[in-house]
Write a protein that holds these residues in place. Sequence first.
Motif, mmCIF file in Angstrom:
data_model
loop_
_atom_site.group_PDB
_atom_site.id
_atom_site.type_symbol
_atom_site.label_atom_id
_atom_site.label_comp_id
_atom_site.label_asym_id
_atom_site.label_seq_id
_atom_site.Cartn_x
_atom_site.Cartn_y
_atom_site.Cartn_z
ATOM 1 N N ASP A 59 0.856 -1.175 0.000
ATOM 2 C CA ASP A 59 0.000 0.000 0.000
ATOM 3 C C ASP A 59 0.895 1.228 0.000
ATOM 4 O O ASP A 59 1.836 1.323 0.797
ATOM 5 N N TYR A 60 0.597 2.164 -0.889
ATOM 6 C CA TYR A 60 1.428 3.349 -1.070
ATOM 7 C C TYR A 60 0.596 4.618 -0.915
ATOM 8 O O TYR A 60 -0.546 4.678 -1.379
ATOM 9 N N ARG A 61 1.209 5.610 -0.281
ATOM 10 C CA ARG A 61 0.637 6.954 -0.245
ATOM 11 C C ARG A 61 1.297 7.726 -1.378
ATOM 12 O O ARG A 61 2.530 7.780 -1.473
ATOM 13 N N THR A 91 -7.758 8.428 -7.793
ATOM 14 C CA THR A 91 -6.619 9.338 -7.955
ATOM 15 C C THR A 91 -6.918 10.487 -8.914
ATOM 16 O O THR A 91 -6.014 11.210 -9.306
ATOM 17 N N ASN A 92 -8.176 10.666 -9.307
ATOM 18 C CA ASN A 92 -8.557 11.725 -10.242
ATOM 19 C C ASN A 92 -8.809 13.020 -9.479
ATOM 20 O O ASN A 92 -9.639 13.057 -8.563
ATOM 21 N N TYR A 93 -8.104 14.084 -9.886
ATOM 22 C CA TYR A 93 -8.307 15.406 -9.295
ATOM 23 C C TYR A 93 -8.328 16.440 -10.406
ATOM 24 O O TYR A 93 -7.709 16.251 -11.452
ATOM 25 N N ALA A 110 -3.681 10.005 -2.690
ATOM 26 C CA ALA A 110 -4.440 8.770 -2.489
ATOM 27 C C ALA A 110 -3.553 7.743 -1.794
ATOM 28 O O ALA A 110 -2.323 7.875 -1.767
ATOM 29 N N ILE A 111 -4.189 6.734 -1.250
ATOM 30 C CA ILE A 111 -3.507 5.531 -0.772
ATOM 31 C C ILE A 111 -4.076 4.383 -1.585
ATOM 32 O O ILE A 111 -5.296 4.149 -1.575
ATOM 33 N N ILE A 112 -3.200 3.714 -2.338
ATOM 34 C CA ILE A 112 -3.637 2.609 -3.191
ATOM 35 C C ILE A 112 -2.682 1.436 -3.042
ATOM 36 O O ILE A 112 -1.532 1.596 -2.650
ATOM 37 N N ILE A 148 5.898 9.240 -3.781
ATOM 38 C CA ILE A 148 5.295 7.942 -3.485
ATOM 39 C C ILE A 148 6.057 7.314 -2.314
ATOM 40 O O ILE A 148 7.286 7.286 -2.310
ATOM 41 N N VAL A 149 5.293 6.815 -1.312
ATOM 42 C CA VAL A 149 5.891 6.224 -0.111
ATOM 43 C C VAL A 149 5.115 4.962 0.235
ATOM 44 O O VAL A 149 3.884 4.985 0.380
ATOM 45 N N LYS A 150 5.833 3.851 0.364
ATOM 46 C CA LYS A 150 5.209 2.580 0.788
ATOM 47 C C LYS A 150 4.916 2.654 2.269
ATOM 48 O O LYS A 150 5.747 3.050 3.070
ATOM 49 N N LEU A 151 3.695 2.281 2.630
ATOM 50 C CA LEU A 151 3.285 2.247 4.027
ATOM 51 C C LEU A 151 3.622 0.893 4.626
ATOM 52 O O LEU A 151 3.554 -0.136 3.944
#
Length: 152
Positions: A59-61, A91-93, A110-112, A148-151
Amino acid sequence: MSDQKCEKSSPAYGYVTLIGSKPITVQSGESITFNQNGSLNNIQFSPSSDTLIIRKSGDYRIEYVLLIDGPASSSTYGLILNDSLVQGRLTNYGIQRLVDGASLMLIGQAIIHIPKNSTLELRNIGPSTDTLLPIIGEQKINAASLTIVKLD
């Protein structure tokens, strides 16, 4: 006392940006071509590219920022994961400029979940051609960035 081993999660993170010396045009359907990067760990990126390769599943932020200028219109961006828009519009903005010459900052986050060895792109998914600004006054700035950062 348990003999279970605690598996340490290895980090994965990255930062890419787009800098320049004149306004940058992004056509409808075109992905942002980033040309600089900061720290990368388990994320592969080669400047100048529109694609990041995510080496670890998890899961990534994710956060992206764009400085958009131009005539009155709307701008819409989203993340493309493995050649498809992330499902559910997660993730649509977008932004809407009501007057010509307005410079607005579009921020998406987003977190996906991202599978191992996935590709990731930031794409103009709206109908308009956008102009990204890499200079304000005489100061060079980031026209676009993606973090991008992995949680754990």
